[in-house]
Scaffold this motif. Structure first.
Motif, mmCIF file in Angstrom:
data_model
loop_
_atom_site.group_PDB
_atom_site.id
_atom_site.type_symbol
_atom_site.label_atom_id
_atom_site.label_comp_id
_atom_site.label_asym_id
_atom_site.label_seq_id
_atom_site.Cartn_x
_atom_site.Cartn_y
_atom_site.Cartn_z
ATOM 1 N N LYS A 144 22.535 27.908 47.377
ATOM 2 C CA LYS A 144 22.747 28.857 46.553
ATOM 3 C C LYS A 144 23.629 29.066 45.556
ATOM 4 O O LYS A 144 24.592 28.325 45.957
ATOM 5 N N GLY A 148 25.702 33.620 43.163
ATOM 6 C CA GLY A 148 24.794 34.326 44.026
ATOM 7 C C GLY A 148 23.507 33.991 43.384
ATOM 8 O O GLY A 148 22.076 34.008 44.691
ATOM 9 N N GLU A 150 19.594 32.122 43.844
ATOM 10 C CA GLU A 150 19.076 30.505 44.958
ATOM 11 C C GLU A 150 18.181 30.416 43.980
ATOM 12 O O GLU A 150 17.239 30.868 43.021
#
Length: 484
Positions: A144, A148, A150
């Motif tokens: 992550k 925010g 991924e």
């Protein structure tokens, strides 16, 4: 590299607090026993998740062990080998933390291998199934980012070991910088750790592919230009190992440990003799290392026979567990936090049932087969499985990574067995015939008779495997002498 016995050790697990302490040990209690020392990772930190193989800073010696000047002093008295960890660095490194914070805007973004770099159009099921890996599952971790988002990152070993894009400009500069530090500190040989996994290519196993050999060749040229020789560490099918050996300075003979167990357990040297007919001569021989006892190196692969029949190999593994009082079962496979499920975690002395005669025979065989012998620090003292350390860490390989104090070492070197082992090491270091011609004399499988000759000098090993009667004879001037 000197054709003499080499030591492989952690700096802080051999009764030493630091590099200077190890230097003193080699010049005093262990004086004359080793032509070189392979220092297992001494980078910051030495106590990460993988005992130094997950460096936060590969160019910084952990200050608890000393500094580059201390290493330079050590290299002035003994040859030094160091690990170049080419495949990965720690997730806690400043470079990776910067990447997590800034993403593609990070100056280190190109240093790390993301999933989409290898599979820009995505991966098929076959692409993923083709990837070779030393542990279950896929070699990726979901990370992550600070914003925010991924990302999928290559993590061949653990989630704390982030794979490097070795062909990016940052990746090449990173490895070059480590080599330059080694050269300045007098390191004259490196082991390429995990080099077989360094190159990833869609549609392949991403392990020891053609491009991997090219990468190793290029890195070897760079090292040699700095006066540094290269040892490649690869666990693989024996035919692959033979091919690898043709393209590098040195390889490990990882087949030898289990072949010696086979020879002693079954009182039959035929499998060992067959291997010695074809084994690479530019080898570093081992019985034990900081990892487990490898099985894949002698096993069959894709229906092709290995060096030992698979049923016999299963029996050998069971015999190791039984000989150790089943303590090795607690450290092997899924029983502990293991990366390498194809290895048995056990000291070699325990694998032989703590039988000193068998252990001495094993070391004699190692010292007489072609290659330069390397002795692991636990094996130097016929170490037993460290169940206390295993219980403390739940890391399977820690069963064979004991922390010795100087009192233990002083006690060991006074034992009759160590005195006998010491004589063998000194003979291997000094006799000129070991630089000559290797021969296995034709005998029945229950007899192993090895002879080295150079001009008028010779040294010979004879073992009756049924009785474990052993004789080592050699020339000393005009005389024939028996070692023991």
């Amino acid at each position: 590299m000197n054709n003499k016995v080499q030591l492989i050790t952690y700096v802080d697990r051999l009764g030493c607090e630091n590099i200077n302490g190890l230097d003193l040990l080699l010049q005093n209690q262990l004086k004359g026993l080793f032509g070189g020392v392979h220092l297992l990772p001494f980078y910051y930190p030495i106590d990460g998740e993988d005992a130094g193989f997950d460096p936060i800073d590969h160019k910084q010696i952990d200050e608890r062990l000393g500094n580059w000047n201390n290493l330079k002093e050590l290299s002035g008295s003994v040859d030094v080998m160091a690990d170049l960890i080419v495949n990965h660095m720690s997730a806690k490194s400043s470079e990776f933390q910067d990447f997590l914070k800034h993403g593609e805007d990070s100056e280190y973004a190109e240093l790390f291998l993301t999933f989409d770099k290898v599979f820009p159009k995505g991966a098929t099921e076959q692409d993923l199934l083709a990837i070779y890996r030393p542990r279950p599952g896929y070699p990726f971790s979901k990370m992550k980012m600070a914003n925010g988002e991924e990302r999928i990152i290559w993590t061949t070993f653990t989630t704390n070991q982030i794979d490097i894009d070795v062909y990016s400009s940052k990746g090449m500069a990173y490895l070059d910088g480590i080599l330059n530090e080694f050269q300045k500190a007098g390191v004259n040989m490196i082991r390429l750790d995990a080099a077989g996994y360094a190159i990833k290519k869609a549609g392949t196993s991403s392990f020891m592919i053609d491009e991997t050999f090219t990468f190793i060749d290029e890195l070897t040229v760079k090292a040699k230009n700095l006066g540094i020789a290269v040892l490649v560490e690869i666990h693989s099918f024996y035919k692959t190992q033979i091919e690898i050996a043709k393209k590098v300075d040195f390889v490990y003979d990882f087949a030898l440990p289990v072949l010696v167990l086979d020879t002693l357990f079954n009182a039959n040297a035929q499998n060992l003799k067959n291997w010695l007919e074809i084994s690479p001569r530019n080898a570093i021989t081992v019985l034990d290392t900081h990892d487990g006892i490898g099985i894949i190196d002698v096993a069959s692969e894709n229906g092709e026979k290995g060096l030992i029949d698979d049923n016999t190999l299963d029996d050998i593994v069971e015999r190791m567990h039984t000989n150790s009082g089943n303590t090795s079962r607690k450290a092997t496979g899924a029983a502990a936090s293991n990366l390498d499920l194809y290895q048995v975690n056990c000291t070699y002395f325990e694998a032989l049932g703590k039988d000193q005669r068998a252990y001495f025979a094993a070391r004699a065989i190692q010292f007489f087969v072609p290659g330069i012998p390397q002795v692991y620090y636990v094996g130097l003292f016929s170490g037993e499985n460290d169940m206390e350390l295993l219980t403390k860490t739940n890391v399977g390989r820690d069963i064979n990574r004991h922390y010795y104090d100087i009192q233990e070492i002083d006690a060991h070197i006074k034992t009759p067995f160590f005195k006998k082992f010491e004589k063998l090491m000194r003979l291997r270091n000094s006799h000129v015939a070991f630089n000559g011609t290797f021969n296995i004399l034709p005998t029945e499988p229950t007899i192993l008779n090895i002879r080295w000759e150079k001009d008028n000098d010779w040294v010979a090993l004879y073992i009756n495997l049924t009785t474990l009667d052993l004789k080592i004879t050699y020339t000393e001037g005009q005389k024939e002498v028996e070692l023991l």
